[in-house]
Design an enzyme around this catalytic site. Structure first.
Site, PDB file in Angstrom:
ATOM      1  N   ASP A  53      48.319   6.167  22.772  1.00  0.00           N
ATOM      2  CA  ASP A  53      48.289   4.700  22.794  1.00  0.00           C
ATOM      3  C   ASP A  53      47.920   4.228  24.191  1.00  0.00           C
ATOM      4  O   ASP A  53      48.751   4.207  25.095  1.00  0.00           O
ATOM      5  CB  ASP A  53      49.669   4.167  22.382  1.00  0.00           C
ATOM      6  N   GLU A 131      44.668  18.240  53.161  1.00  0.00           N
ATOM      7  CA  GLU A 131      45.845  18.742  53.886  1.00  0.00           C
ATOM      8  C   GLU A 131      46.978  17.767  53.569  1.00  0.00           C
ATOM      9  O   GLU A 131      46.975  16.639  54.039  1.00  0.00           O
ATOM     10  CB  GLU A 131      45.573  18.774  55.387  1.00  0.00           C
ATOM     11  N   GLU A 133      50.798  16.278  53.328  1.00  0.00           N
ATOM     12  CA  GLU A 133      52.131  16.229  53.933  1.00  0.00           C
ATOM     13  C   GLU A 133      53.112  15.568  52.969  1.00  0.00           C
ATOM     14  O   GLU A 133      52.738  14.692  52.184  1.00  0.00           O
ATOM     15  CB  GLU A 133      52.079  15.446  55.248  1.00  0.00           C
ATOM     16  N   GLU A 188      56.111  20.098  59.502  1.00  0.00           N
ATOM     17  CA  GLU A 188      55.395  19.057  60.232  1.00  0.00           C
ATOM     18  C   GLU A 188      56.275  18.488  61.347  1.00  0.00           C
ATOM     19  O   GLU A 188      57.369  18.978  61.607  1.00  0.00           O
ATOM     20  CB  GLU A 188      54.923  17.951  59.274  1.00  0.00           C
ATOM     21  N   GLU A 195      53.762  20.437  55.427  1.00  0.00           N
ATOM     22  CA  GLU A 195      52.341  20.341  55.120  1.00  0.00           C
ATOM     23  C   GLU A 195      51.873  21.609  54.453  1.00  0.00           C
ATOM     24  O   GLU A 195      52.249  22.717  54.857  1.00  0.00           O
ATOM     25  CB  GLU A 195      51.513  20.088  56.381  1.00  0.00           C
ATOM     26  N   HIS A 244      45.037  14.344  55.252  1.00  0.00           N
ATOM     27  CA  HIS A 244      43.705  14.453  55.841  1.00  0.00           C
ATOM     28  C   HIS A 244      42.755  15.054  54.812  1.00  0.00           C
ATOM     29  O   HIS A 244      43.076  16.061  54.172  1.00  0.00           O
ATOM     30  CB  HIS A 244      43.741  15.336  57.094  1.00  0.00           C
ATOM     31  N   ARG A 315      42.065  13.265  68.077  1.00  0.00           N
ATOM     32  CA  ARG A 315      42.835  13.093  66.849  1.00  0.00           C
ATOM     33  C   ARG A 315      43.349  11.667  66.648  1.00  0.00           C
ATOM     34  O   ARG A 315      44.008  11.384  65.657  1.00  0.00           O
ATOM     35  CB  ARG A 315      44.007  14.082  66.819  1.00  0.00           C
ATOM     36  N   GLU A 332      36.553  15.283  58.846  1.00  0.00           N
ATOM     37  CA  GLU A 332      37.966  15.108  58.480  1.00  0.00           C
ATOM     38  C   GLU A 332      38.310  13.624  58.554  1.00  0.00           C
ATOM     39  O   GLU A 332      38.338  13.037  59.640  1.00  0.00           O
ATOM     40  CB  GLU A 332      38.858  15.899  59.425  1.00  0.00           C
ATOM     41  N   ARG A 334      41.078  10.988  58.452  1.00  0.00           N
ATOM     42  CA  ARG A 334      42.489  11.154  58.777  1.00  0.00           C
ATOM     43  C   ARG A 334      43.395  10.026  58.264  1.00  0.00           C
ATOM     44  O   ARG A 334      44.604  10.090  58.413  1.00  0.00           O
ATOM     45  CB  ARG A 334      42.644  11.292  60.298  1.00  0.00           C
TER      46      ARG A 334
END
Length: 443
Positions: A53, A131, A133, A188, A195, A244, A315, A332, A334
């Protein structure tokens, strides 16, 4: 080439004593759903005859058009190793179809499949490696989750400081039993935070894997008396949980982002794809960061980006270029967090990147400085814009981004925007403990 034929599945169900099969699918807001059938119904299931449904699923269809069918993808057949070994339970991930056999336009898996087909028409395979977490919290005497962790571990610490090490190990082993390739796992930065990184694969399988990953983490944590959460920012003053997303395009089996002649070893395609991500970062933010709570993670000081910039190694930037090159060359992103619907998030990222390639976009200059240390004036002087700071502003940016809404399709875009505006409205009406503590006595 398919991994499993119909005969393979029927034989495995019989030989492995599989008693239940979960026909799984995902709603627009990223919640896994399922219809369970017994082994006696496996042939009907493989013939696309299991009905559900759709009017009972938020964002799907109205009550007067409620019948929908689950079409299983045979390649997703797997036995769930954490279920009983006598009378085993298997799963099939399904696409949602209308009664006339057509693909349902509101199926998030279908959204990603359309985006992947577009990339294939351009000669590309889109690969994704997340990746992820998450937090492992203790439960109270009634089994309800708390935000207490019981551990005092930090980045890369191990037992006995890391009280979740055993559960994390069990998760990795169970997932490998299902065919996952786990590249790494570790504690982490925040207490109780973990992670697990999965090897890249094609985007559809990566999204399927991520939904299975979330189920496994929550199930095994519960079995061990813990509560796992993918909430982006469950603890004030601690780093939140991100996801990430490592992305690359392959063409004819080779990484199309790699160019040994470039100083950074990146191809023009990589730069244009990255420029597309940067151009649409505000537009897809409501998909990669879908909760009110998501925007409490995207602030300075907690290892999450808020500035729309890129860097080879910095980063604090939204997009980073990890060191490996050759077949492992990748971008990557982030900003995403693990509460997102991976089908919609990956589709939006792919649409953004392909738009950059089609329009021949070039990214702005690389930012090598610490973006967290820059104030608003410094960011403006570098020409750096910022991500939306609330779900409300992110939804407005999504609605204004024609490339991202086109990738979602009118049904999904409309239902998603409506649902998220309702979520923001509900949040605005709340009186929080912080407000009571701050204002109740003073005023």
């Amino acid at each position: 080439m398919s991994r499993y034929s119909r005969e393979d599945i029927l034989r495995t169900v019989r030989d492995e004593d599989v008693q239940f099969i979960r026909m799984q699918f995902t709603d627009i807001f990223g919640q896994m759903k399922n219809v369970a059938v017994t082994a006696s119904q496996i042939e009907r299931a493989l013939d696309n005859q299991i009905m559900m449904d759709g009017s009972s699923i938020e964002g799907f269809v109205r009550i007067e058009e409620s019948d929908q069918y689950l079409w299983p993808d045979p390649d997703t057949f797997a036995i769930l190793p954490w279920r009983p070994q006598y009378g085993k339970v298997a799963r099939l991930i399904c696409d949602v179809h209308d009664p006339d056999g057509g693909a349902f336009v509101g199926d998030p898996r279908g959204v990603l499949k359309r985006a992947v087909r577009r990339a294939a028409d351009m000669g590309f395979t889109f690969n994704v490696g997340p990746e992820v977490e998450f937090f492992l919290f203790q439960t109270d005497d009634d089994g309800n989750p708390t935000t207490a962790t019981g551990d005092h571990a930090g980045y890369f610490d191990l037992g006995p400081l890391d009280h979740g090490e055993g559960t994390r190990r069990e998760i990795c082993l169970m997932l490998e039993e299902m065919g996952f390739e786990i590249e790494a796992s570790h504690h982490e930065v925040s207490a109780g935070q973990h992670e697990i990184d999965m090897k890249y694969t094609d985007a559809l399988r990566a999204a399927d894997n991520l939904m299975t990953f979330k189920l496994a983490v929550k199930t095994l944590a519960q079995k061990n008396g813990l509560h796992a959460t993918f909430m982006p920012k469950p603890v004030c003053g601690a780093a939140g949980s991100g996801m990430h997303v490592n992305m690359s395009l392959f063409r004819d089996g080779k990484n199309a982002f790699y160019d040994p002649s470039d100083p950074r070893k990146l191809s023009p395609l990589a730069y244009s794809f990255m420029a597309g991500l940067l151009a649409h970062a505000q537009g897809f933010c409501a998909l990669t960061n879908p909760l009110v709570n998501s925007y409490k993670r995207l602030i300075s000081g907690y290892e999450a980006p808020h500035s729309i910039a890129w860097s080879s190694s910095n980063r604090s930037a939204l997009i980073r270029i990890p060191a490996p090159r050759g077949q492992d060359t990748r971008l990557e992103l982030r900003s995403p967090d693990p509460s997102c619907n991976p089908y919609l998030a990956f589709a939006a990222c792919l649409a953004a990147g392909l738009d950059g390639i089609e329009r021949g976009l070039t990214p702005p200059e690389e930012i090598v400085e610490n973006l967290y240390a820059m104030d608003a004036a410094q960011l403006r002087s570098h020409g750096v814009a910022e991500l939306p700071d609330t779900l409300e502003s992110a939804v407005a940016a999504l609605e204004a981004d024609e490339v991202i809404t086109a990738a979602l399709g009118p049904h999904v875009a409309g239902q998603y925007i409506t649902g998220k505006r309702r979520e923001w409205s509900d949040y605005r009406a709340q009186v929080t403990p912080w407000e009571l503590e701050r204002y109740l006595i003073t005023y």
